[in-house]
Write a protein that holds these residues in place. Structure first.
Motif, short mmCIF file in Angstrom:
data_model
loop_
_atom_site.label_atom_id
_atom_site.label_comp_id
_atom_site.label_asym_id
_atom_site.label_seq_id
_atom_site.Cartn_x
_atom_site.Cartn_y
_atom_site.Cartn_z
N GLU A 6 11.47 -43.79 -17.66
CA GLU A 6 10.51 -42.99 -16.89
C GLU A 6 11.20 -42.30 -15.72
O GLU A 6 10.97 -41.11 -15.46
CB GLU A 6 9.39 -43.90 -16.37
N MET A 7 12.03 -43.05 -15.02
CA MET A 7 12.77 -42.47 -13.89
C MET A 7 13.64 -41.31 -14.35
O MET A 7 13.70 -40.25 -13.69
CB MET A 7 13.66 -43.53 -13.23
N GLU A 8 14.35 -41.53 -15.45
CA GLU A 8 15.26 -40.50 -15.94
C GLU A 8 14.50 -39.24 -16.34
O GLU A 8 14.95 -38.12 -16.06
CB GLU A 8 16.07 -41.04 -17.11
N ASP A 67 14.85 -38.99 -4.65
CA ASP A 67 16.11 -39.38 -4.01
C ASP A 67 16.48 -40.82 -4.36
O ASP A 67 17.64 -41.11 -4.69
CB ASP A 67 15.99 -39.24 -2.49
N ARG A 68 15.51 -41.73 -4.30
CA ARG A 68 15.79 -43.13 -4.61
C ARG A 68 16.05 -43.31 -6.11
O ARG A 68 16.94 -44.06 -6.51
CB ARG A 68 14.62 -44.01 -4.16
N ALA A 69 15.27 -42.63 -6.94
CA ALA A 69 15.43 -42.77 -8.39
C ALA A 69 16.79 -42.25 -8.83
O ALA A 69 17.43 -42.85 -9.71
CB ALA A 69 14.31 -42.02 -9.11
N ARG A 70 17.24 -41.15 -8.24
CA ARG A 70 18.53 -40.60 -8.62
C ARG A 70 19.66 -41.57 -8.26
O ARG A 70 20.62 -41.72 -9.03
CB ARG A 70 18.73 -39.25 -7.91
N ARG A 71 19.54 -42.27 -7.12
CA ARG A 71 20.55 -43.27 -6.77
C ARG A 71 20.58 -44.40 -7.80
O ARG A 71 21.66 -44.85 -8.22
CB ARG A 71 20.25 -43.88 -5.39
N VAL A 72 19.38 -44.86 -8.20
CA VAL A 72 19.30 -45.93 -9.18
C VAL A 72 19.92 -45.48 -10.50
O VAL A 72 20.69 -46.22 -11.14
CB VAL A 72 17.84 -46.37 -9.40
N ALA A 76 23.18 -46.96 -12.39
CA ALA A 76 23.10 -47.46 -13.76
C ALA A 76 24.16 -46.79 -14.63
O ALA A 76 24.80 -47.44 -15.47
CB ALA A 76 21.70 -47.20 -14.33
N GLY A 77 24.35 -45.49 -14.43
CA GLY A 77 25.38 -44.78 -15.18
C GLY A 77 26.77 -45.27 -14.85
O GLY A 77 27.62 -45.42 -15.74
N GLU A 78 26.99 -45.57 -13.56
CA GLU A 78 28.30 -46.08 -13.15
C GLU A 78 28.54 -47.47 -13.74
O GLU A 78 29.65 -47.80 -14.15
CB GLU A 78 28.39 -46.15 -11.63
#
Length: 301
Positions: A6-8, A67-72, A76-78
């Motif tokens: 959902e975030m993505e 902003d917060r979702a992009r950090r998460v 996760a990608g890292e």
């Protein structure tokens, strides 16, 4: 639905400026993207996107959430990348700084086996008797001997060595054997010129007291092997690590000058920059060191 999914979907809509481009970016249908975003808004109980026939933009709450979702999502990608990197075969240039004496005596003879084990790794071994700045000078790792003062670096001890006063039997027969640390001032001392403290030896007395022996030194050299050769030749007393003097001691070319002194044991460490994960090439070489030096030191070399 999966929260990260959902975030993505939401973050991609914001990044791409609409559902159609977001669906193309994610490789799913436009209706699936819309369903994910609607589910996210329903779960949060807030409207995250302003929808018009021409454009889609985040609401004030949506912008904060983005902003917060992009950090998460980035974290996760890292995390996925770290797992992939940790499992990948070691490759690339491994640049390391190694003390000259230790590199010449041991690593130079072992490095070929490591390179055969990992043919995708190339090695640049720089022999230096000073502590380099790993990151600013472009080193992946370093070998260091003795107490590690830089606590910001990660370190793994893979071996130990001892420090002893050694001299040839001929020198001791000619000049006499010192019975105490204080007697060293009457002898010819052979020094490293690269010591930060100058020509000063720090030696532990039988009482446990740390003593300092100061002398101008009858011979000063920036190479431990040369100091050993000078001691064997009867030129004076040298204070050397066991990985240098062990063979000469075993063959009777030098003797332990003051046998009653406590053993000076020093760790030999692989140090490398801090970080969330260790590069495969660095990890592979450290594991190689641990294996190869498992039966060596502090007195057995």
């Amino acid at each position: 639905m999966d929260r990260l999914t959902e975030m993505e979907a939401f973050a991609t809509v914001v990044d791409q400026g609409g559902f159609t481009d977001a669906a193309r970016k994610l490789g799913i249908s436009k209706s699936a993207v819309s369903k994910h975003v609607s589910s996210l808004e329903a779960r949060l109980g807030a409207r995250l996107l302003n929808r018009t026939t021409r454009r889609v933009s985040p609401t004030d709450i949506g912008l904060i959430y983005y902003d917060r979702a992009r950090r998460v999502l980035n974290d996760a990608g890292e995390a996925d990348s770290i797992v992939t990197a940790m499992q990948s075969e070691p490759s690339g240039m491994l640049r390391m700084s190694v003390p000259t004496d230790f590199g010449v005596s041991y690593l130079s003879t072992m490095i070929g086996q490591f390179m055969q084990n990992y043919p995708e790794v190339t090695v640049n071994m720089v022999l230096k008797n000073r502590h380099v700045e790993l990151i600013s000078e472009g080193f992946d790792m370093a070998i260091r001997i003795g107490e590690q003062e830089d606590s910001s670096l990660r370190a793994r001890r893979f071996c130990q060595t001892t420090q002893r006063l050694v001299a040839s039997p001929e020198y001791l027969a000619r000049q006499g054997r010192p019975a105490r640390i204080d007697d060293l001032t009457d002898h010819r001392l052979l020094h490293y010129s690269t010591q930060a403290s100058g020509n000063v030896w720090k030696i532990t007395a039988p009482t446990g007291e740390l003593r300092q022996v100061r002398s101008s030194g009858w011979l000063t050299v920036n190479d431990g092997r040369s100091l050993l050769d000078a001691a064997v030749a009867g030129l004076g007393i040298a204070y050397l690590p066991s990985f240098l003097y062990h063979e000469a001691l075993r063959e009777g070319l030098v003797e332990d000058v003051i046998p009653d002194l406590p053993r000076e044991v020093q760790g030999i460490y692989a140090v490398y920059p801090p970080g969330r994960f260790t590069q495969p090439k660095v990890r592979a070489f450290i594991d190689f060191l641990v294996e190869r030096f498992a039966d060596l030191g502090p007195d057995t070399w």
